[in-house]
Scaffold this active site. Structure first.
Site, PDB file in Angstrom:
ATOM      1  N   GLU A 200      38.880  34.300  32.477  1.00 28.56           N
ATOM      2  CA  GLU A 200      37.586  34.041  33.123  1.00 28.56           C
ATOM      3  C   GLU A 200      36.872  32.858  32.474  1.00 28.56           C
ATOM      4  OE1 GLU A 200      36.612  35.343  35.830  1.00 28.56           O
ATOM      5  OE2 GLU A 200      37.559  37.302  36.021  1.00 28.56           O
TER       6      GLU A 200
ATOM      7  N   ARG B  98      36.103  29.582  34.699  1.00 25.91           N
ATOM      8  CA  ARG B  98      34.686  29.333  35.001  1.00 25.91           C
ATOM      9  C   ARG B  98      34.079  28.278  34.073  1.00 25.91           C
ATOM     10  NH1 ARG B  98      32.199  35.000  37.234  1.00 25.91           N
ATOM     11  NH2 ARG B  98      34.167  36.055  37.516  1.00 25.91           N
TER      12      ARG B  98
ATOM     13  N   ASP C  85      47.437  37.162  42.100  1.00 27.45           N
ATOM     14  CA  ASP C  85      47.015  36.049  42.960  1.00 27.45           C
ATOM     15  C   ASP C  85      47.107  34.617  42.420  1.00 27.45           C
ATOM     16  OD1 ASP C  85      44.898  36.638  41.239  1.00 27.45           O
ATOM     17  OD2 ASP C  85      43.439  37.086  42.798  1.00 27.45           O
TER      18      ASP C  85
ATOM     19  N   GLU D 272      37.022  34.257  48.951  1.00 28.11           N
ATOM     20  CA  GLU D 272      38.411  33.966  49.374  1.00 28.11           C
ATOM     21  C   GLU D 272      38.592  33.703  50.866  1.00 28.11           C
ATOM     22  OE1 GLU D 272      37.527  36.464  47.341  1.00 28.11           O
ATOM     23  OE2 GLU D 272      38.301  35.692  45.438  1.00 28.11           O
TER      24      GLU D 272
HETATM   25  C1  DMJ Z   1      36.946  34.173  41.216  1.00 28.59           C
HETATM   26  O1  DMJ Z   1      36.466  34.276  39.928  1.00 28.59           O
HETATM   27  C2  DMJ Z   1      38.233  33.429  41.236  1.00 28.59           C
HETATM   28  O2  DMJ Z   1      38.455  33.001  42.511  1.00 28.59           O
HETATM   29  C3  DMJ Z   1      39.397  34.242  40.768  1.00 28.59           C
HETATM   30  O3  DMJ Z   1      40.619  33.596  40.923  1.00 28.59           O
HETATM   31  C4  DMJ Z   1      39.466  35.587  41.426  1.00 28.59           C
HETATM   32  N1  DMJ Z   1      38.348  35.898  42.189  1.00 28.59           N
HETATM   33  C5  DMJ Z   1      37.038  35.551  41.820  1.00 28.59           C
HETATM   34  C6  DMJ Z   1      36.092  35.660  42.985  1.00 28.59           C
HETATM   35  O4  DMJ Z   1      36.378  36.649  43.872  1.00 28.59           O
END
Ligand code: DMJ
Length: 644
Positions: free
Chosen positions: A269, A273, A402, A536
């Site tokens: 994260e 971010r 994902d 998404e």
């Molecule tokens: C985001 O922090 C990013 O897109 C991450 O890859 C997974 N999903 C969250 C938002 O839903």
């Protein structure tokens, strides 16, 4: 002049010597800056005096000390060689003649120097005492500024100058059509409301509680208060032309963003971010501070890789560097979507810092994965960083899996399509996914299920909906002329995800939806009916719009924007809702940082022209932070020119 070495003490509490103050605790007062400063000067003069006195002791007493075998410890205090007086010479005690004579001369010289220093210190102290409080304060401030400046210079010196990659299409993106422009302006207004609310009620906290109107945070940021929303939102502000807000955020980062905190954060994260956000802000605005902060943070993440296999821990303590994994993960495993979503940012870090460590770490992860057996060609979600073995054989293109697939494709795109190894891994993975996880429902909806306990679960997550955009993005360059096929697959996923929105009361998508027993694209369990401002589905609409220009994608995006405005907007920002099938939903009272970083950015880009951040020059990280393609054909990863 005040010695900078004295400055750090200025913040400490010193017991008062002033007879005017009572010594009782309730009367004890902290000395003011200038008073402390004067005391320190006197103290330092006193210490210099004591130190000097040592040299006036008779020689015999000093020799006695040397006889105790402490030469090595004590000689340095008076060793003229260390003082730079006699390069190449050694003092040998107890010998007469020339050496002894020279030794006496040395000591005499040293005594004179100390005496002179001492006298000068006393003179300076006397001078200081003559000065007014204001003058002293101003002097202290000047010194402090100088030290801060020096530190800043030192920080940025760590980073070698590297050529800025070619930055294409970073201005405006005016769509031309007034109707589209109006929609774009509305999204910009929503961004401003989200930002202003955070600015007013949650400033400096990681996120915002828009109903309680106060700061919020979650365990992914540990117990830190690192202004996640500021860092995550900054490039969206820049893109939307909200320059005052951008400056405000930049100022906060300059003054307050500090990673030397005792907090256990999620490596993934923080990478997507913070490092992603800082890098995008750096590339877009050219402001060095973002690069410097990204480099400081990236260094703090490196200890997470100290595992027997080099597969990083999920969490790391930014101060101690101690790492560990989530307690809930299968058999102490690290998570595929987490350790597999570092590549883009780490390659950029090596490029910008000239430090190959970042590149090596992520390439090592790739090598480890390549060595492993893959059940049915699929990558399981769990990998144990101690043993190097898979945990449970669960596979998902949604949560836990994902963005690993996304980053294989984007590694190739970001390398100007030269990283063919990454492209090959992507192609093979997608082939296995299509074969084992993608199905059509009875009602004709294409969905991506999850592999669990030996069978396919016919359930898709909101998170999985990003895959529509990924398939479209990867269509060009796919093996065996399958570009059309993948673009079609992207369109089908976009359609299914739109259905998941359209089949709710609020026209907002649930967290997860089933394709079972007559149910299609709807959530069944209560704890899957929430919408937390996720991006998404809108992300996929945007990619599909860019590749097809089918107006339905703008239409669907606008529907989602209107629903967010209607059901999620409150006076203190935007909140997630707990049940998208209820006409009177309750709020979860969280304004997620990704709402500003991703959801609103993708909406804004959906209503912008295509030449704004074009996809052949920019690659968006998984948190929607655009990073430029690195054309490394003529440069190395550290930005140096290649000599051939
Ligand atoms: C985001 O922090 C990013 O897109 C991450 O890859 C997974 N999903 C969250 C938002 O839903």
């Amino acid at each position: 002049m005040t010695s900078p070495a004295l400055l750090p003490i200025s913040g400490r509490r010193i017991p008062t010597l002033n007879p005017g103050f009572s010594s009782f605790p309730h009367h004890r007062a902290t000395l003011r800056l200038s008073e402390k400063f004067i005391l320190l000067l006197i103290l330092s003069a006193f210490i210099t005096l004591c130190f000097g006195a040592f040299f006036f002791l008779p020689d015999s007493s000093k020799h006695k000390r040397f006889d105790l075998g402490l030469e090595d410890v004590l000689i340095p205090h008076i060793d003229p060689i260390k003082e730079g007086k006699h390069p190449g010479g050694h003092i040998i005690h107890g010998q007469g003649g020339h050496d002894e004579h020279r030794h006496r001369e040395d000591e005499e010289h040293l005594r004179n120097k100390i005496r002179a220093d001492h006298e000068r210190a006393l003179e300076e102290a006397k001078e200081k005492l003559k000065k007014s409080r204001e003058e002293l304060r101003a002097e202290i401030q000047t010194e402090k500024n100088k030290v801060a400046q020096d530190l800043k210079k030192k920080d940025s010196k760590l980073l070698p100058p590297v050529p800025m990659p070619k930055l294409v299409g970073i201005h405006d993106g005016d769509p031309g059509d007034p109707d589209v422009k109006e929609k774009r302006d509305k999204i910009r207004e929503m961004m401003k409301h989200a930002w202003d609310s955070y600015r007013q009620y949650g400033w400096g906290h990681n996120e915002l509680k828009p109903l309680a109107k106060k700061g919020h945070s979650t365990n992914i940021f540990g117990n830190s208060q690192m202004g996640a929303t500021i860092v995550d939102a900054l490039d969206s502000l820049y893109i939307m032309g909200l320059r005052d807000e951008f400056k405000d955020g930049q100022e906060w980062i300059e003054k307050n963003l500090d990673f030397s905190v005792n907090a256990e954060v999620s490596v993934f994260e923080v990478n997507i971010r913070f490092i992603g956000g800082l890098l995008a802000s750096y590339y877009l605005s050219g402001q060095e501070v973002f690069k410097v902060k990204a480099a400081q943070l990236a260094e703090k993440l490196l200890p997470a890789f100290n595992t027997p296999t080099g597969i990083p821990w999920a969490m790391v303590n930014l101060k101690s560097g101690v790492g560990r994994n989530w307690g809930w993960a299968s058999a102490g495993s690290s998570i595929l979507s987490e350790f597999g979503t570092l590549h883009m940012e780490f390659v950029h870090m090596s490029y910008l810092t000239g430090n190959p460590a970042y590149y090596n770490k992520v390439m090592h992860i790739r090598k480890q994965l390549q060595k492993m057996d893959r059940p049915n060609g699929l990558y399981p979600n769990y990998l144990n960083p101690r043993t190097g073995r898979w945990g449970q054989h669960h596979t998902s293109v949604g949560g836990l899996g994902d963005s690993f697939y996304e980053y294989l494709l984007k590694a190739w795109l970001m390398s100007d399509k030269t990283d063919i190894e990454a492209r090959k891994m992507y192609d093979e993975a997608i082939e296995a996914i299509e074969k084992h996880l993608i199905r059509k429902s009875n009602g004709g909806l294409t969905f991506i299920g999850e592999w669990k306990n030996g069978h396919l679960e016919r359930k898709m997550g909101h998170l999985t909906c990003f895959a529509g955009g990924m398939f479209a993005l990867g269509a060009d360059g796919s093996q065996g002329d399958k570009a059309g096929h993948y673009l079609q697959l992207g369109a089908e996923i976009a359609h299914t995800c739109h259905e998941s929105y359209d089949r709710t009361v609020l026209k907002l998508g649930p967290e997860a939806f089933k394709f079972d027993s007559g149910l299609e694209a709807v959530a069944v369990r209560q704890n899957e009916k929430y919408y937390i401002l996720r991006p998404e589905v809108i992300e996929t609409y945007w990619y599909m719009w860019r590749f097809t220009h089918d107006p339905k994608y703008r239409q669907w995006g606008w529907e989602a924007a209107q629903a967010i405005e209607k059901y999620c907007r409150v006076s203190g920002g935007f909140s997630g809702v707990k049940d998208v099938y209820s006409s009177s939903p309750t709020f979860d009272d969280v304004q997620q940082s990704f709402f500003l970083a991703e959801t609103l950015k993708y909406l804004y880009l959906l209503f912008s022209s295509d030449d704004f951040l074009p996809l052949d020059s920019w690659v968006f990280n998984t948190e929607a932070h655009p990073l430029p393609v690195l054309h490394l054909a003529n440069t190395t990863l550290s930005g140096n020119r290649v000599t051939r």
